[in-house]
Design a protein around this motif. Structure first.
Motif, PDB file in Angstrom:
ATOM      1  N   HIS A  88      39.652  19.230 112.563  1.00 54.42           N
ATOM      2  CA  HIS A  88      40.753  19.598 113.437  1.00 54.42           C
ATOM      3  C   HIS A  88      41.837  18.518 113.553  1.00 54.42           C
ATOM      4  O   HIS A  88      42.937  18.655 113.038  1.00 54.42           O
ATOM      5  CB  HIS A  88      40.199  19.986 114.814  1.00 54.42           C
ATOM      6  N   HIS A  93      45.688  18.767 111.574  1.00 50.63           N
ATOM      7  CA  HIS A  93      46.928  18.382 112.249  1.00 50.63           C
ATOM      8  C   HIS A  93      47.487  17.040 111.833  1.00 50.63           C
ATOM      9  O   HIS A  93      48.607  16.696 112.236  1.00 50.63           O
ATOM     10  CB  HIS A  93      46.718  18.395 113.768  1.00 50.63           C
ATOM     11  N   HIS A 125      43.252  27.284 110.436  1.00 46.73           N
ATOM     12  CA  HIS A 125      43.717  26.666 111.672  1.00 46.73           C
ATOM     13  C   HIS A 125      45.223  26.418 111.647  1.00 46.73           C
ATOM     14  O   HIS A 125      45.921  26.618 112.638  1.00 46.73           O
ATOM     15  CB  HIS A 125      42.949  25.384 111.961  1.00 46.73           C
ATOM     16  N   HIS A 129      48.072  28.067 114.231  1.00 48.40           N
ATOM     17  CA  HIS A 129      49.112  27.367 114.999  1.00 48.40           C
ATOM     18  C   HIS A 129      50.505  27.860 114.651  1.00 48.40           C
ATOM     19  O   HIS A 129      51.359  27.970 115.518  1.00 48.40           O
ATOM     20  CB  HIS A 129      49.031  25.855 114.755  1.00 48.40           C
ATOM     21  N   HIS A 268      47.778  21.381 123.595  1.00 45.83           N
ATOM     22  CA  HIS A 268      47.552  21.232 122.157  1.00 45.83           C
ATOM     23  C   HIS A 268      48.479  22.133 121.340  1.00 45.83           C
ATOM     24  O   HIS A 268      48.971  21.738 120.284  1.00 45.83           O
ATOM     25  CB  HIS A 268      46.089  21.518 121.826  1.00 45.83           C
TER      26      HIS A 268
END
Ligand SMILES: [Zn+2]
Ligand SMILES: [Zn+2]
Length: 341
Positions: A88, A93, A125, A129, A268
């Motif tokens: 993660h 990110h 992921h 986002h 987040h």
């Protein structure tokens, strides 16, 4: 063939900082109906795992030796850091950079959790986002609790997820030799670390029975899966929205507790490139932040990114729902907050 050196991988940091120093924007997409055929193998597999885990927990938990409990809890927690600090915050990110030994270590931990290839996890992921709660979001929370929690794994992907997932830049992931190695040998590494090793250790080290040992592995696996799922379901539904009241993700201390600090989800989704994945550095409900800072202290993690206080405050004042992050109370001074949603 993708060729790269470690130094090249760690270089594009400046560029990322320039593009990332702003709250994240979501690409909006129109609703799109599509058939998503069920994947019966996944439905069967997930159901059996959950039934076995519940059966073992309810009827046989008291037979497990104390060491089996301690070992399973620790093993699950350590594996969790592979997901939170590794897949993660590091890879999906790029909220910090990690030297080679730490990347290898995190990839090992990630495989202990048994949650599909790193490349797939990260692509899903990033897609989540970029297209949050649109048809292109793999676990679109606007389709309800069950779908966002686990249902999305029980059916073929929405065509919008496949189409738009291809737009997500994955060049850094393709270029990372650690990810390439672990993904190439994912199945044997994952099966050994997630299932075989933790079954053998209790049996051979403290004479646990095979039955209990096998079931303790299933319970740990199902527990960790659900902890990860909580972020996609609970933390997109229940909680307050101090940073952006117009999006679904919420601040959820309960989810933060079960996920090593990944429940501060309203923040987040606003600042996905913050290594803390939360405004507050409260270690009690964010041990992943403590882990990354410890790694930075010993020189294995660097370039930890976090927005300025002013930037967070600006967003809070303009888009927040007027609550405070940690426990959700309303601020005393709310004059500046518009509260309509
Ligand atoms: Zn989310
Ligand atoms: Zn994220």
């Amino acid at each position: 063939m993708v060729s790269c050196t470690i130094t090249q991988l760690e270089l594009p940091v400046k560029k990322r900082l320039e593009i990332s120093e702003a709250p994240a924007e979501v690409e909006d997409l129109p609703p799109e109906d599509a058939k998503q055929p069920l994947i019966w193998l996944n439905i069967f597999g997930l159901s059996v795992l959950h039934i076995l885990a519940f059966y073992a927990l309810i009827t046989r938990a008291s037979e497990a030796k104390l060491w089996t409990w301690i070992f399973s809890s620790l093993y699950g927690t350590i594996a969790g850091y592979g997901v939170t600090a590794g897949a993660h915050r590091l890879w999906a990110h790029r909220s910090y950079s990690a030297k080679l030994p730490l990347r290898i270590f995190l990839a090992y931990l990630y495989c202990m959790a048994g949650q599909t290839h790193l490349y797939k996890w990260i692509r899903d992921h990033r897609t989540h986002h970029r297209f949050t709660e649109t048809p292109a979001d793999p676990h679109d929370a606007s389709r309800g609790f069950f779908f966002s929690h686990v249902g999305w794994l029980m059916m073929k992907r929405h065509p919008a997820v496949i189409r738009n997932g291809k737009k997500v830049d994955m060049s850094d992931i393709k270029a990372d030799p650690v990810i390439r190695f672990f993904d190439k040998y994912y199945e044997p590494i994952m099966v050994s670390l997630c299932f075989i090793l933790p079954t053998l250790i209790p049996v051979y080290c403290w004479n646990e029975t095979w039955f209990i040992s096998i079931h303790s592995v299933i319970v740990r696996y199902v527990w960790l899966l659900n902890a990860t799922f909580l972020v996609n379901s609970f933390a997109h539904m229940w909680g307050n929205r101090p940073y952006n009241r117009k999006v679904k993700p919420t601040e959820n201390p309960t989810v933060a507790f079960f996920t090593l600090g990944e429940g501060w989800h309203n923040y987040h989704h606003s600042f996905p490139w913050d290594y803390k994945a939360a405004e507050l550095g409260a270690y009690g409900l964010n041990p992943t932040t403590a882990f990354i800072e410890a790694m930075s202290w010993i020189g294995l993690a660097y370039d930890l990114k976090t927005p300025s206080k002013e930037l967070v405050e600006k967003l809070t004042l303009s888009k927040g729902d007027g609550t405070s992050s940690l426990w959700g109370q309303k601020h005393h001074n709310q004059n500046h907050h518009p509260h309509e949603r």
